[in-house]
Design an enzyme around this catalytic site. Structure first.
Site, PDB file in Angstrom:
ATOM      1  N   SER A  23       0.997  -1.437   0.048  1.00  0.00           N
ATOM      2  CA  SER A  23       0.310  -0.167   0.097  1.00  0.00           C
ATOM      3  C   SER A  23       1.035   1.430   0.008  1.00  0.00           C
ATOM      4  O   SER A  23       0.320   2.207   0.345  1.00  0.00           O
ATOM      5  CB  SER A  23      -0.677   0.177   1.174  1.00  0.00           C
ATOM      6  OG  SER A  23       0.257   0.038   2.199  1.00  0.00           O
ATOM      7  N   ASN A 111      -0.898  -1.718  14.174  1.00  0.00           N
ATOM      8  CA  ASN A 111      -2.418  -1.482  14.573  1.00  0.00           C
ATOM      9  C   ASN A 111      -3.188  -0.435  14.766  1.00  0.00           C
ATOM     10  O   ASN A 111      -3.942   0.259  13.934  1.00  0.00           O
ATOM     11  CB  ASN A 111      -3.377  -2.956  14.754  1.00  0.00           C
ATOM     12  CG  ASN A 111      -3.094  -4.208  14.075  1.00  0.00           C
ATOM     13  OD1 ASN A 111      -2.446  -4.053  12.494  1.00  0.00           O
ATOM     14  ND2 ASN A 111      -3.334  -5.054  14.799  1.00  0.00           N
ATOM     15  N   HIS A 157     -41.819  21.755  -8.079  1.00  0.00           N
ATOM     16  CA  HIS A 157     -41.528  20.614  -9.292  1.00  0.00           C
ATOM     17  C   HIS A 157     -40.997  21.378 -10.259  1.00  0.00           C
ATOM     18  O   HIS A 157     -41.736  21.401 -11.750  1.00  0.00           O
ATOM     19  CB  HIS A 157     -43.140  20.235 -10.075  1.00  0.00           C
ATOM     20  CG  HIS A 157     -43.404  19.730  -8.607  1.00  0.00           C
ATOM     21  ND1 HIS A 157     -43.407  18.161  -8.729  1.00  0.00           N
ATOM     22  CD2 HIS A 157     -44.744  20.831  -8.014  1.00  0.00           C
ATOM     23  CE1 HIS A 157     -45.025  18.226  -6.900  1.00  0.00           C
ATOM     24  NE2 HIS A 157     -45.263  19.159  -7.033  1.00  0.00           N
ATOM     25  N   SER A 278     -16.711  25.330 -26.018  1.00  0.00           N
ATOM     26  CA  SER A 278     -17.217  24.572 -27.342  1.00  0.00           C
ATOM     27  C   SER A 278     -15.584  23.975 -28.193  1.00  0.00           C
ATOM     28  O   SER A 278     -15.605  25.085 -29.207  1.00  0.00           O
ATOM     29  CB  SER A 278     -18.322  24.165 -27.682  1.00  0.00           C
ATOM     30  OG  SER A 278     -17.991  23.276 -28.838  1.00  0.00           O
ATOM     31  N   LYS A 284     -20.960  28.961 -27.222  1.00  0.00           N
ATOM     32  CA  LYS A 284     -21.530  27.918 -26.999  1.00  0.00           C
ATOM     33  C   LYS A 284     -20.251  28.613 -25.559  1.00  0.00           C
ATOM     34  O   LYS A 284     -19.267  29.393 -25.251  1.00  0.00           O
ATOM     35  CB  LYS A 284     -20.655  26.576 -26.498  1.00  0.00           C
ATOM     36  CG  LYS A 284     -21.732  25.814 -27.695  1.00  0.00           C
ATOM     37  CD  LYS A 284     -22.970  25.531 -26.693  1.00  0.00           C
ATOM     38  CE  LYS A 284     -23.075  24.978 -26.027  1.00  0.00           C
ATOM     39  NZ  LYS A 284     -22.835  23.458 -26.226  1.00  0.00           N
ATOM     40  N   ASN A 286     -20.309  27.315 -21.587  1.00  0.00           N
ATOM     41  CA  ASN A 286     -20.796  26.011 -20.878  1.00  0.00           C
ATOM     42  C   ASN A 286     -20.525  26.246 -18.791  1.00  0.00           C
ATOM     43  O   ASN A 286     -18.784  26.126 -19.034  1.00  0.00           O
ATOM     44  CB  ASN A 286     -20.205  24.432 -21.638  1.00  0.00           C
ATOM     45  CG  ASN A 286     -20.785  23.966 -23.010  1.00  0.00           C
ATOM     46  OD1 ASN A 286     -21.718  25.185 -23.944  1.00  0.00           O
ATOM     47  ND2 ASN A 286     -19.795  24.015 -23.629  1.00  0.00           N
ATOM     48  N   GLU A 291     -20.992  21.781 -13.906  1.00  0.00           N
ATOM     49  CA  GLU A 291     -21.521  20.500 -13.981  1.00  0.00           C
ATOM     50  C   GLU A 291     -20.646  19.083 -13.282  1.00  0.00           C
ATOM     51  O   GLU A 291     -20.941  18.591 -12.998  1.00  0.00           O
ATOM     52  CB  GLU A 291     -21.413  20.354 -15.482  1.00  0.00           C
ATOM     53  CG  GLU A 291     -22.390  20.836 -16.015  1.00  0.00           C
ATOM     54  CD  GLU A 291     -22.081  20.812 -17.787  1.00  0.00           C
ATOM     55  OE1 GLU A 291     -22.666  20.204 -18.047  1.00  0.00           O
ATOM     56  OE2 GLU A 291     -21.653  22.007 -18.196  1.00  0.00           O
ATOM     57  N   TYR A 318      -8.814  -6.276  14.174  1.00  0.00           N
ATOM     58  CA  TYR A 318      -7.980  -5.191  13.051  1.00  0.00           C
ATOM     59  C   TYR A 318      -8.327  -6.676  12.123  1.00  0.00           C
ATOM     60  O   TYR A 318      -8.125  -7.735  12.276  1.00  0.00           O
ATOM     61  CB  TYR A 318      -6.639  -4.807  13.139  1.00  0.00           C
ATOM     62  CG  TYR A 318      -5.758  -4.837  11.827  1.00  0.00           C
ATOM     63  CD1 TYR A 318      -5.545  -3.309  11.497  1.00  0.00           C
ATOM     64  CD2 TYR A 318      -4.907  -5.524  11.203  1.00  0.00           C
ATOM     65  CE1 TYR A 318      -5.333  -2.907  10.019  1.00  0.00           C
ATOM     66  CE2 TYR A 318      -4.674  -5.241   9.422  1.00  0.00           C
ATOM     67  CZ  TYR A 318      -4.336  -4.270   8.768  1.00  0.00           C
ATOM     68  OH  TYR A 318      -4.554  -3.569   7.728  1.00  0.00           O
ATOM     69  N   GLN A 323      -7.434  -2.019   5.563  1.00  0.00           N
ATOM     70  CA  GLN A 323      -6.684  -1.693   4.598  1.00  0.00           C
ATOM     71  C   GLN A 323      -7.143  -0.610   3.266  1.00  0.00           C
ATOM     72  O   GLN A 323      -6.857   0.311   3.025  1.00  0.00           O
ATOM     73  CB  GLN A 323      -4.986  -2.415   4.354  1.00  0.00           C
ATOM     74  CG  GLN A 323      -4.694  -1.226   2.951  1.00  0.00           C
ATOM     75  CD  GLN A 323      -3.077  -2.652   2.993  1.00  0.00           C
ATOM     76  OE1 GLN A 323      -2.310  -2.923   3.822  1.00  0.00           O
ATOM     77  NE2 GLN A 323      -3.193  -2.781   1.710  1.00  0.00           N
TER      78      GLN A 323
HETATM   79  N1  ARG Z   1      -1.189  -0.619   5.789  1.00  0.00           N
HETATM   80  C1  ARG Z   1      -1.741  -1.977   7.084  1.00  0.00           C
HETATM   81  C2  ARG Z   1      -2.872  -0.325   6.454  1.00  0.00           C
HETATM   82  O1  ARG Z   1      -3.247   0.270   6.620  1.00  0.00           O
HETATM   83  C3  ARG Z   1      -0.909  -1.586   8.067  1.00  0.00           C
HETATM   84  C4  ARG Z   1      -1.415  -2.677   8.931  1.00  0.00           C
HETATM   85  C5  ARG Z   1      -1.138  -3.578   9.185  1.00  0.00           C
HETATM   86  N2  ARG Z   1      -1.373  -4.641   9.937  1.00  0.00           N
HETATM   87  C6  ARG Z   1      -1.950  -5.272   9.775  1.00  0.00           C
HETATM   88  N3  ARG Z   1      -1.682  -6.366  11.375  1.00  0.00           N
HETATM   89  N4  ARG Z   1      -0.993  -6.048   8.971  1.00  0.00           N
HETATM   90  O2  ARG Z   1      -3.824  -1.016   7.455  1.00  0.00           O
END
Ligand code: ARG
Length: 457
Positions: A23, A111, A157, A278, A284, A286, A291, A318, A323
Site C-alpha cells: 500500500s 494496528n 416541481h 466548445s 457556447k 458551458n 457540472e 484488525y 487497509q
Molecule cells: N497497511 C496496513 C493498513 O493500512 C497497516 C496495518 C497492518 N497490520 C497488520 N496486522 N497487517 O491497514
C-alpha cells in the site's frame, strides 16, 4: 530491507499477491503523521525506560530531519518498495540507527499506528473542509445581501410557484451548508481521539503514558477500549457521510446554476474563469465547473458506500480489509475540498440578469395563490377560492394575458367578492411582503435572517 514479519515464513509473498497487498503507493500520504506518531511513541518509551535519553535523542534527531524532507516534498517515495508507510519509516530509522530503529516498535503495532496516522491526517483535512465551507457560506451570504429586493420566481416541481426574493433562495442553501458545517464539526470531535497504546488489540505491556502521547500529538481524548480503538473507523464514516450530504447540496445548487445559465432560462452570467468553450460550436459558454461538481457528488457518495461496506460484518479487531479504508477517504477529502473551494470562487463570479428574471416572473400565473388568499380574507373557504382561481387561470392562459391584466368585470363573473382592491394584491412586491412570518420570504424577514447570520459568521 528485511520484512517486518519474516520470522515464521519459509517462502516470500507471491509477486502478484504482493501487488495486491502493498500500500506504500497511496499510504505514503500518511508519512508525516507516521513520523510524528513514532516521535511521540519514542518519548513514551523513554519515560517507560525502554529507551535511554541518548537513544531518544538520536531517534528524534533522525525523525525531525526526515519530517522536514517529507514536508518539503524532497523525499522520493517511488525509490522505495516497502509494504507500507509504517514499514518504510521503520526501515529508514533502522538503516540510519541500526538496532535502535528496531527498538522503536516496542509496545506498538501497525494496528494502532495506522489508525492514529489516519486520525491525524483527517483532523487536518477537516480543518481544510471547514475553511472552504466557510468561504462558501460567506460567498452565499454576500450574494444574498445584494438581492434582498430582487424578486425571483420560486419553484416547486421546477414549475413557477410563488414569487420569493432571490436572497431567500440563496439563504436556503446557506442553511443547508450551515448544517453541513455542524456535521463536520461533529466528525472532528469523533476523529479527535488517540488510539495509540492499544497496540495490536489488547493494550501494551510497558505502561506507556497514553495521555502524554495523545497530548504530544494534539489529541484531546484517548480511546477507552483497545479493541474498539483498533477496529473503529466510525470517524471515517462520519466524515464521508457528512461529505456525501454536503456534495449532495453542492450538486443541487450546481444543477440550478446549470439551468439558470442555459440560454433557455438565461438568469445568470457565470464568470469566464468558471466556464469553458466548445471545440466545435463557437457560441457556447458551458458551465463545466458546476457540472463537474455536480458529477463529483457521485464518486463521493460511492466512496461513502465503499467505507460502509468495508466495515459491514467485519469481526473484531484488525482485519486487513481495513487497509482499503484509505483510498476512498483520500478521494473524498481531495474532491470535496476542491469542489467547495471552486464553488465558493464561482459564486463570487455570478451576475444575475434582472431583466430576464423579471420577464420570467410574468409567466406562469405566479400570483394565482395571492388571489386565492384575497378571497379567503373576504370570507371564502380556501378550497372554494382555490377552485375559482383555477378556473380564472385557465381563461387567462387561453387569452395569453397575465392575471394582472384580467378585467375587474371578468373577475366578478367568478365571485362578487372581487373588488378594485384585487389589483393591490396582484403585485410581486405585495406577494413577497405578505409572507411576513419567521422564515418567510418578506424582505424584512430575510433581512432579519441576514442579521442573525452576520452574528454567526
Ligand atoms: N497497511 C496496513 C493498513 O493500512 C497497516 C496495518 C497492518 N497490520 C497488520 N496486522 N497487517 O491497514
Amino acid at each position: 530491507m528485511a520484512k517486518m514479519w519474516g520470522g515464521r515464513f519459509k517462502k516470500g509473498l507471491d509477486q502478484d499477491a504482493q501487488k495486491l497487498s502493498y500500500s506504500l503507493q497511496y499510504d505514503a500520504k500518511l508519512a508525516k503523521y507516521d513520523i510524528l506518531v513514532n516521535k511521540a511513541h519514542s518519548r513514551a518509551l523513554y519515560q517507560a525506560q525502554v529507551l535511554t535519553k541518548s537513544e531518544l535523542q538520536k531517534i528524534n534527531l533522525f525523525l525531525t530531519k526526515l519530517l522536514k524532507e517529507v514536508t518539503d516534498q524532497k523525499f522520493d517515495f517511488s525509490a522505495h518498495s516497502e509494504e507500507d508507510i509504517h514499514g518504510l519509516i521503520e526501515s529508514l530509522v533502522t538503516d540510519a540507527l541500526g538496532d535502535l530503529g528496531k527498538k522503536m516498535h516496542t509496545g506498538k503495532s501497525r494496528n494502532d499506528q495506522v489508525v492514529t496516522d489516519l486520525r491525524l491526517y483527517l483532523k487536518e483535512q477537516i480543518q481544510v473542509t471547514l475553511n472552504h465551507l466557510d468561504m462558501v457560506l460567506k460567498a452565499l451570504y454576500k450574494l444574498a445581501q445584494e438581492h434582498v429586493h430582487t424578486i425571483f420566481p420560486g419553484c416547486t416541481h421546477f414549475q413557477t410557484a410563488q414569487p420569493v426574493v432571490l436572497a431567500h433562495h440563496l439563504l436556503a442553501y446557506f442553511e443547508k451548508f450551515s448544517r453541513d458545517k455542524q456535521r463536520f464539526l461533529q466528525a472532528f470531535e469523533s476523529t479527535d481521539v488517540c488510539p495509540l497504546g492499544s497496540a495490536a488489540l489488547a493494550g501494551n505491556n510497558y505502561g506507556l503514558d497514553r495521555e502524554l502521547v495523545a497530548h504530544e500529538l494534539g489529541f484531546s481524548k484517548i480511546s477507552a477500549n483497545s479493541m474498539d480503538a483498533i477496529s473503529d473507523r466510525d470517524f471515517v464514516l462520519e466524515y464521508t457521510g457528512a461529505a456525501s450530504i454536503c456534495m449532495t447540496h453542492l450538486s443541487r445548487i450546481c444543477e440550478e446554476l446549470v439551468l439558470w445559465n442555459s440560454p433557455l432560462i438565461d438568469f445568470i452570467r457565470i464568470g469566464d474563469e468558471f466556464t469553458t468553450g466548445s471545440s466545435i460550436m463557437p457560441q457556447k459558454k458551458n458551465p463545466d465547473i458546476a457540472e463537474l461538481i455536480r458529477g463529483k457528488s457521485a464518486r463521493i457518495v460511492g466512496a461513502h458506500f465503499s467505507e460502509l461496506h468495508l466495515l459491514k460484518s467485519l469481526p473484531l479487531t484488525y482485519n486487513r480489509d481495513l487497509q482499503e479504508d484509505k483510498e476512498p477517504l483520500f478521494d473524498v477529502v481531495e474532491n470535496l475540498n476542491m469542489s467547495l473551494l471552486c464553488f465558493a470562487k464561482m459564486i463570487k463570479s455570478l451576475e444575475f440578469k434582472k431583466e430576464n428574471i423579471f420577464k420570467a416572473l410574468q409567466k406562469g400565473a405566479i400570483l394565482a395563490t395571492e388571489i386565492a388568499d384575497y378571497l379567503v380574507k373576504k370570507g371564502l373557504p380556501f378550497r372554494d377560492a382555490h377552485e375559482i382561481v383555477g378556473q380564472i387561470v385557465q381563461v387567462v392562459e387561453q387569452k395569453n394575458i397575465r392575471l394582472e391584466e384580467f378585467a375587474l368585470t371578468e373577475f366578478q363573473t367568478y365571485s362578487p367578492l372581487f373588488q378594485k382592491d384585487i389589483y393591490e394584491v396582484l403585485t410581486y412586491e405585495g406577494a413577497v411582503a405578505a409572507k411576513d412570518v419567521y422564515g418567510g420570504t418578506a424582505p424584512q424577514r430575510v433581512e432579519e435572517q441576514l442579521r442573525s447570520i452576520k452574528k454567526k459568521l
